[in-house]
Scaffold this motif. Structure first.
Motif, PDB file in Angstrom:
ATOM      1  N   ARG A 109     -10.503  17.646  -9.961  1.00  0.00           N
ATOM      2  CA  ARG A 109     -10.544  16.609 -10.991  1.00  0.00           C
ATOM      3  C   ARG A 109      -9.170  16.377 -11.628  1.00  0.00           C
ATOM      4  O   ARG A 109      -8.713  15.240 -11.744  1.00  0.00           O
ATOM      5  N   ALA A 110      -8.497  17.479 -12.016  1.00  0.00           N
ATOM      6  CA  ALA A 110      -7.200  17.329 -12.696  1.00  0.00           C
ATOM      7  C   ALA A 110      -6.176  16.698 -11.760  1.00  0.00           C
ATOM      8  O   ALA A 110      -5.367  15.852 -12.176  1.00  0.00           O
ATOM      9  N   GLY A 111      -6.232  17.094 -10.489  1.00  0.00           N
ATOM     10  CA  GLY A 111      -5.294  16.541  -9.514  1.00  0.00           C
ATOM     11  C   GLY A 111      -5.527  15.052  -9.303  1.00  0.00           C
ATOM     12  O   GLY A 111      -4.581  14.259  -9.217  1.00  0.00           O
ATOM     13  N   ASP A 112      -6.786  14.675  -9.215  1.00  0.00           N
ATOM     14  CA  ASP A 112      -7.090  13.251  -9.010  1.00  0.00           C
ATOM     15  C   ASP A 112      -6.763  12.437 -10.260  1.00  0.00           C
ATOM     16  O   ASP A 112      -6.326  11.282 -10.166  1.00  0.00           O
ATOM     17  N   ARG A 113      -6.931  13.064 -11.427  1.00  0.00           N
ATOM     18  CA  ARG A 113      -6.564  12.364 -12.679  1.00  0.00           C
ATOM     19  C   ARG A 113      -5.059  12.087 -12.675  1.00  0.00           C
ATOM     20  O   ARG A 113      -4.617  10.983 -12.984  1.00  0.00           O
ATOM     21  N   ALA A 114      -4.285  13.100 -12.300  1.00  0.00           N
ATOM     22  CA  ALA A 114      -2.820  12.934 -12.252  1.00  0.00           C
ATOM     23  C   ALA A 114      -2.439  11.877 -11.216  1.00  0.00           C
ATOM     24  O   ALA A 114      -1.556  11.043 -11.457  1.00  0.00           O
ATOM     25  N   MET A 115      -3.133  11.902 -10.060  1.00  0.00           N
ATOM     26  CA  MET A 115      -2.841  10.918  -9.014  1.00  0.00           C
ATOM     27  C   MET A 115      -3.092   9.492  -9.510  1.00  0.00           C
ATOM     28  O   MET A 115      -2.250   8.602  -9.335  1.00  0.00           O
TER      29      MET A 115
ATOM     30  N   ALA B  49       0.834  -1.209   0.000  1.00  0.00           N
ATOM     31  CA  ALA B  49       0.000   0.000   0.000  1.00  0.00           C
ATOM     32  C   ALA B  49       0.862   1.249   0.000  1.00  0.00           C
ATOM     33  O   ALA B  49       1.896   1.304   0.663  1.00  0.00           O
ATOM     34  N   GLU B  50       0.432   2.237  -0.765  1.00  0.00           N
ATOM     35  CA  GLU B  50       1.013   3.579  -0.709  1.00  0.00           C
ATOM     36  C   GLU B  50      -0.028   4.489  -0.091  1.00  0.00           C
ATOM     37  O   GLU B  50      -1.234   4.308  -0.319  1.00  0.00           O
ATOM     38  N   VAL B  51       0.435   5.472   0.663  1.00  0.00           N
ATOM     39  CA  VAL B  51      -0.498   6.370   1.349  1.00  0.00           C
ATOM     40  C   VAL B  51      -0.287   7.797   0.865  1.00  0.00           C
ATOM     41  O   VAL B  51       0.850   8.259   0.734  1.00  0.00           O
ATOM     42  N   ILE B  52      -1.384   8.474   0.594  1.00  0.00           N
ATOM     43  CA  ILE B  52      -1.360   9.915   0.359  1.00  0.00           C
ATOM     44  C   ILE B  52      -2.140  10.552   1.500  1.00  0.00           C
ATOM     45  O   ILE B  52      -3.269  10.126   1.781  1.00  0.00           O
ATOM     46  N   VAL B  53      -1.531  11.526   2.168  1.00  0.00           N
ATOM     47  CA  VAL B  53      -2.245  12.228   3.236  1.00  0.00           C
ATOM     48  C   VAL B  53      -2.741  13.559   2.662  1.00  0.00           C
ATOM     49  O   VAL B  53      -1.935  14.396   2.243  1.00  0.00           O
ATOM     50  N   ALA B  54      -4.036  13.724   2.621  1.00  0.00           N
ATOM     51  CA  ALA B  54      -4.609  14.948   2.050  1.00  0.00           C
ATOM     52  C   ALA B  54      -6.037  15.096   2.529  1.00  0.00           C
ATOM     53  O   ALA B  54      -6.730  14.119   2.778  1.00  0.00           O
ATOM     54  N   ARG B  55      -6.469  16.327   2.652  1.00  0.00           N
ATOM     55  CA  ARG B  55      -7.832  16.642   3.079  1.00  0.00           C
ATOM     56  C   ARG B  55      -8.547  17.310   1.916  1.00  0.00           C
ATOM     57  O   ARG B  55      -7.997  18.203   1.295  1.00  0.00           O
TER      58      ARG B  55
ATOM     59  N   HIS C  21     -19.690  17.530  -3.587  1.00  0.00           N
ATOM     60  CA  HIS C  21     -18.611  17.953  -4.480  1.00  0.00           C
ATOM     61  C   HIS C  21     -17.232  17.532  -3.999  1.00  0.00           C
ATOM     62  O   HIS C  21     -16.348  17.237  -4.792  1.00  0.00           O
ATOM     63  N   ALA C  22     -17.046  17.531  -2.656  1.00  0.00           N
ATOM     64  CA  ALA C  22     -15.691  17.411  -2.113  1.00  0.00           C
ATOM     65  C   ALA C  22     -14.963  16.152  -2.579  1.00  0.00           C
ATOM     66  O   ALA C  22     -13.749  16.174  -2.790  1.00  0.00           O
ATOM     67  N   ALA C  23     -15.700  15.064  -2.756  1.00  0.00           N
ATOM     68  CA  ALA C  23     -15.054  13.792  -3.086  1.00  0.00           C
ATOM     69  C   ALA C  23     -15.364  13.324  -4.506  1.00  0.00           C
ATOM     70  O   ALA C  23     -15.008  12.205  -4.882  1.00  0.00           O
ATOM     71  N   PHE C  24     -16.017  14.186  -5.291  1.00  0.00           N
ATOM     72  CA  PHE C  24     -16.467  13.763  -6.620  1.00  0.00           C
ATOM     73  C   PHE C  24     -15.326  13.704  -7.629  1.00  0.00           C
ATOM     74  O   PHE C  24     -15.414  13.022  -8.653  1.00  0.00           O
ATOM     75  N   ALA C  25     -14.223  14.409  -7.320  1.00  0.00           N
ATOM     76  CA  ALA C  25     -13.127  14.508  -8.291  1.00  0.00           C
ATOM     77  C   ALA C  25     -12.618  13.136  -8.717  1.00  0.00           C
ATOM     78  O   ALA C  25     -12.310  12.924  -9.899  1.00  0.00           O
ATOM     79  N   LYS C  26     -12.544  12.199  -7.782  1.00  0.00           N
ATOM     80  CA  LYS C  26     -12.010  10.879  -8.143  1.00  0.00           C
ATOM     81  C   LYS C  26     -12.938  10.143  -9.105  1.00  0.00           C
ATOM     82  O   LYS C  26     -12.473   9.365  -9.945  1.00  0.00           O
ATOM     83  N   ILE C  27     -14.232  10.411  -8.986  1.00  0.00           N
ATOM     84  CA  ILE C  27     -15.197   9.759  -9.883  1.00  0.00           C
ATOM     85  C   ILE C  27     -15.060  10.346 -11.287  1.00  0.00           C
ATOM     86  O   ILE C  27     -15.060   9.624 -12.291  1.00  0.00           O
ATOM     87  N   GLU C  28     -14.923  11.672 -11.357  1.00  0.00           N
ATOM     88  CA  GLU C  28     -14.733  12.321 -12.668  1.00  0.00           C
ATOM     89  C   GLU C  28     -13.402  11.894 -13.279  1.00  0.00           C
ATOM     90  O   GLU C  28     -13.304  11.656 -14.484  1.00  0.00           O
ATOM     91  N   ALA C  29     -12.369  11.808 -12.425  1.00  0.00           N
ATOM     92  CA  ALA C  29     -11.047  11.421 -12.925  1.00  0.00           C
ATOM     93  C   ALA C  29     -11.079   9.999 -13.469  1.00  0.00           C
ATOM     94  O   ALA C  29     -10.486   9.700 -14.521  1.00  0.00           O
ATOM     95  N   ALA C  30     -11.790   9.110 -12.777  1.00  0.00           N
ATOM     96  CA  ALA C  30     -11.906   7.724 -13.258  1.00  0.00           C
ATOM     97  C   ALA C  30     -12.626   7.704 -14.606  1.00  0.00           C
ATOM     98  O   ALA C  30     -12.236   6.965 -15.523  1.00  0.00           O
ATOM     99  N   ARG C  31     -13.653   8.537 -14.742  1.00  0.00           N
ATOM    100  CA  ARG C  31     -14.370   8.608 -16.031  1.00  0.00           C
ATOM    101  C   ARG C  31     -13.423   9.091 -17.126  1.00  0.00           C
ATOM    102  O   ARG C  31     -13.380   8.533 -18.227  1.00  0.00           O
ATOM    103  N   ASP C  32     -12.648  10.141 -16.808  1.00  0.00           N
ATOM    104  CA  ASP C  32     -11.700  10.684 -17.801  1.00  0.00           C
ATOM    105  C   ASP C  32     -10.733   9.609 -18.284  1.00  0.00           C
ATOM    106  O   ASP C  32     -10.333   9.588 -19.441  1.00  0.00           O
TER     107      ASP C  32
END
Ligand code: NAP
Length: 252
Positions: A178-184, A167-173, A201-212
């Motif tokens: 969207r762009a950041g999660d896509r890069a991640m 496992a790798e861990v990213i610590v972030a709040r 909205h706060a956690a939706f970026a990962k869903i959009e990034a996965a779609r991208d």
């Protein structure tokens, strides 16, 4: 009017920010105590469980709470059920602030499941690189699937080793972009995402990034919570509380 707000979400923070300067409302924000340094709110606040339904009934009576707003996370099913039961016993009106779940959109490759065990099973036998966007308390289930490599995003640095072989861990709040999660996801070479249908909205970026990136998302459906009155916006809660602040506040 003393109002208990069960919080721990961005929605609860927005709600207390909007009511903080209303002298008629004496708000107390309650955190479960899951994060080490919660954002200090602009109203009174307390931390920690109440001690089940009986404890919450005793708290409502001792603090002379006139109304309760349940603005907890949609997956915090236990405290929400306790609030329904305790408010009924103490005869305190309860309103839930519950954001609508995310809806599948064109391009989404969701595999919807009902619980964590089904989510782990949906990853399959073949080793995969998995982004787990589900919170620290829920990682244990994936210990049973050591064939996968995991990327885990946590609010606080882990105090103990995670129960995952690789496992790798990213610590972030959040909120996340969207762009950041896509890069991640791209940097990690993730080939699947596990998420809870939190909405908002706060956690939706990962869903959009996965779609991208055309990645599948194992999406946990929401738990069932006993029926209670509920609204979807801060503005509706404010109206229920009789708050008649500025137009900007009402439009939150
Ligand atoms: P849960 O399973 O429903 O609750 C477990 C126990 O924790 C409850 O029975 C209660 O203990 C205590 N508790 C939960 N929320 C509380 C609150 N706001 N104030 C006081 N006690 C609380 O909840 P969970 O899934 O562990 O989530 C805990 C908290 O984290 C919730 O407040 C939730 O909103 C927050 N959360 C936030 C996010 C996010 O992304 N922002 C994600 C997940 C969870 P007693 O029975 O002793 O009263």
């Amino acid at each position: 009017m003393r109002v208990l707000i069960l919080g721990g979400t961005a929605d609860a923070n927005r709600l207390v920010a909007a009511m903080a300067d209303d002298p008629r409302i004496d708000a107390i924000l309650s955190y479960a105590g899951r994060t080490e340094n919660p954002t200090p709110p602009p109203v009174s606040w307390r931390v920690g469980g109440f001690g089940g339904i009986d404890g919450l009934v005793a708290y409502l009576r001792a603090e002379q709470i006139a109304r309760v707003v349940d603005a907890t996370h949609p997956f915090a099913a236990q405290i929400s059920a306790h609030a329904v039961a305790a408010c009924a016993v103490a005869a305190v009106p309860l309103l839930a602030l519950e954001r609508p779940p995310w809806q599948r959109m064109p391009g989404d490759r969701w595999i919807e499941v009902d619980d964590l065990a089904a989510a782990a099973a949906a990853l399959g036998a073949t080793p995969r690189r998995v982004f787990l966007g589900i919170g620290r308390q829920h990682l244990e289930t994936f210990a049973g699937c050591p064939q996968h490599a995991y990327l885990v995003r946590l609010v606080d640095p882990p105090r103990a080793p995670l129960p995952l072989r690789e496992a790798e861990v990213i610590v972030a709040r959040g909120p996340f972009e969207r762009a950041g999660d896509r890069a991640m996801l791209r940097d990690y070479r993730a080939d699947i995402v596990v998420a809870r249908n939190a909405g908002g909205h706060a956690a939706f970026a990962k869903i959009e990034a996965a779609r991208d990136l055309a990645l599948p998302v194992v999406m946990l459906r929401r738990p069932v919570i006993p029926a209670r009155p509920k609204v979807e916006t801060v503005a509706e809660v404010l109206r229920w509380l009789g708050h008649d602040g500025t137009p900007a506040e009402r439009g939150v």
